[in-house]
Write an enzyme that holds these catalytic residues in place. Structure first.
Site, mmCIF file in Angstrom:
data_model
loop_
_atom_site.group_PDB
_atom_site.id
_atom_site.type_symbol
_atom_site.label_atom_id
_atom_site.label_comp_id
_atom_site.label_asym_id
_atom_site.label_seq_id
_atom_site.Cartn_x
_atom_site.Cartn_y
_atom_site.Cartn_z
ATOM 1 N N LYS A 10 0.853 -1.187 0.000
ATOM 2 C CA LYS A 10 0.000 0.000 0.000
ATOM 3 C C LYS A 10 0.891 1.239 0.000
ATOM 4 O O LYS A 10 1.698 1.443 0.913
ATOM 5 C CB LYS A 10 -0.918 0.007 1.218
ATOM 6 C CG LYS A 10 -1.861 1.203 1.285
ATOM 7 C CD LYS A 10 -2.756 1.112 2.514
ATOM 8 C CE LYS A 10 -3.707 2.293 2.613
ATOM 9 N NZ LYS A 10 -4.574 2.198 3.813
ATOM 10 N N LYS A 12 -2.296 -1.459 -3.660
ATOM 11 C CA LYS A 12 -3.128 -0.260 -3.631
ATOM 12 C C LYS A 12 -2.227 0.969 -3.740
ATOM 13 O O LYS A 12 -1.245 1.070 -3.005
ATOM 14 C CB LYS A 12 -3.924 -0.213 -2.322
ATOM 15 C CG LYS A 12 -4.831 0.996 -2.177
ATOM 16 C CD LYS A 12 -5.554 0.997 -0.833
ATOM 17 C CE LYS A 12 -6.497 2.216 -0.731
ATOM 18 N NZ LYS A 12 -7.199 2.254 0.564
#
Length: 337
Positions: free
Chosen positions: A210, A263
């Site tokens: 992320k 992400k």
């Protein structure tokens, strides 16, 4: 001389579909749902056209709307009725996600994934317990002497709280636990806690890579989770790094992650491909709020066809190696499919 190789032969209608290399199905998609314990009516999210915060009493109805499009899975994000320094409402038995999860799993056959983090529940908006001296003083000055307070989260103290949150979600009936804070050791701690509580069959979909991205802005509006000071660059990944992503993902695999999330998605398709090539786990990609909002904004100006660019975006994420995609386009694209 005429060409002997003519790839166009296979691009005719009827043949084009037969030789298509990438398939996208409604069952590949996960729809985010925002459940808000502070409201009694649906609240439109201005920066994410077509999406709303829904009150607890509407959570089941909202998920049924998703299921009607053919999408089978949702990921729940909660806006609690109150916040405090440690985010204690995140693991409360009567917390917003716990109540929503029980209602949804009792009333529907949706696959319910729950986001496990503290940023939506803490007064300061960071993803864990603050380190001593991290909070700015009353004049906004960083007590450590930096321009901004950025060293913020006490990693190991936060792990104890993530264990409580994950266990409370599983107790409420969550099908999948999705820790998103990029806290070192979070997968191992949560796996151990779930197993000890008798939830050894509940999988973990880790936000394994992320990035500290500028594409999260609309989500932070939607979930009321923006940090009140500093930023998250000391615990989320540097957008410049791809090899580091493999290290992060490998650690999560070793700790027991069942699904690996990258992400954001579109700016990091190279990372999605690397993860898919390197690890024998299903790969998820989060087509984040900023990706959704920018396509909507361009379509509103008449510069792009929204349906076409949404479909193309998701196809590119799938082509890069994602097995499932969390996306705000889930319902619209599923209707087309």
């Amino acid at each position: 001389m005429h060409p002997s190789e003519r790839p166009r032969r296979l691009r005719r209608d009827g043949l084009r579909e037969l030789v298509s290399e990438t398939d996208l199905a409604a069952s590949d998609l996960v729809a985010p749902v925002f459940v808000d314990a502070t409201t009694e009516e649906r609240v439109p999210i201005e920066s994410m056209p077509g999406h709303e915060r829904v009150p607890l009493d509407d959570a089941v109805e909202r998920v049924e709307e998703v299921l009607a499009t053919g999408v089978e899975a949702v990921i729940l994000f909660g806006i609690p009725e109150s916040k405090d320094e440690r985010g204690t409402r995140a693991w409360a038995e009567d917390g917003v996600i716990q109540r929503a999860t029980r209602a949804i799993t009792d009333a529907t056959d949706a696959t319910v994934i729950t986001d496990v983090c503290l940023c939506e529940y803490t007064e300061h908006g960071h993803c864990g317990v603050l380190e001593p001296g991290a909070r700015p003083d009353a004049d906004g000055e960083d007590p450590a002497g930096h321009e901004e307070a950025t060293l913020t989260v006490d990693n190991d103290v936060t792990l104890d709280l993530l264990e409580k949150i994950a266990t409370s979600h599983a107790d409420a009936g969550a099908d999948v636990i999705a820790p998103s804070g990029m806290i070192d050791g979070m997968v191992g701690a949560i796996r151990e806690a779930l197993d000890a509580a008798g939830h050894d069959a509940v999988p973990i979909m880790s936000y394994a890579a992320k990035y500290e991205s500028a594409f999260y802005g609309p989500f932070r509006d939607a979930a009321d989770g923006a940090p009140s000071f500093g930023d998250r660059r000391h615990y989320q990944m540097d957008p410049a790094n791809a090899e580091e992503a493999e290290r992060e993902v490998r650690l999560d695999v070793e700790q027991g992650a069942d699904v690996l999330m990258v992400k954001p998605a579109l700016p990091y398709l190279d990372v999605v491909r690397r993860v898919d090539d390197s690890f024998d786990r299903p790969v998820a990609a989060y087509n984040v709020s900023g990706e959704y909002a920018m396509l909507h904004a361009a379509a509103e100006q008449g510069w792009l066809d929204l349906d076409d660019v949404a479909m193309e975006s998701l196809l590119s994420i799938k082509r890069a190696g994602a097995d499932l995609i969390v996306t705000y386009f889930a319902e619209d694209v599923a209707r087309r499919l």
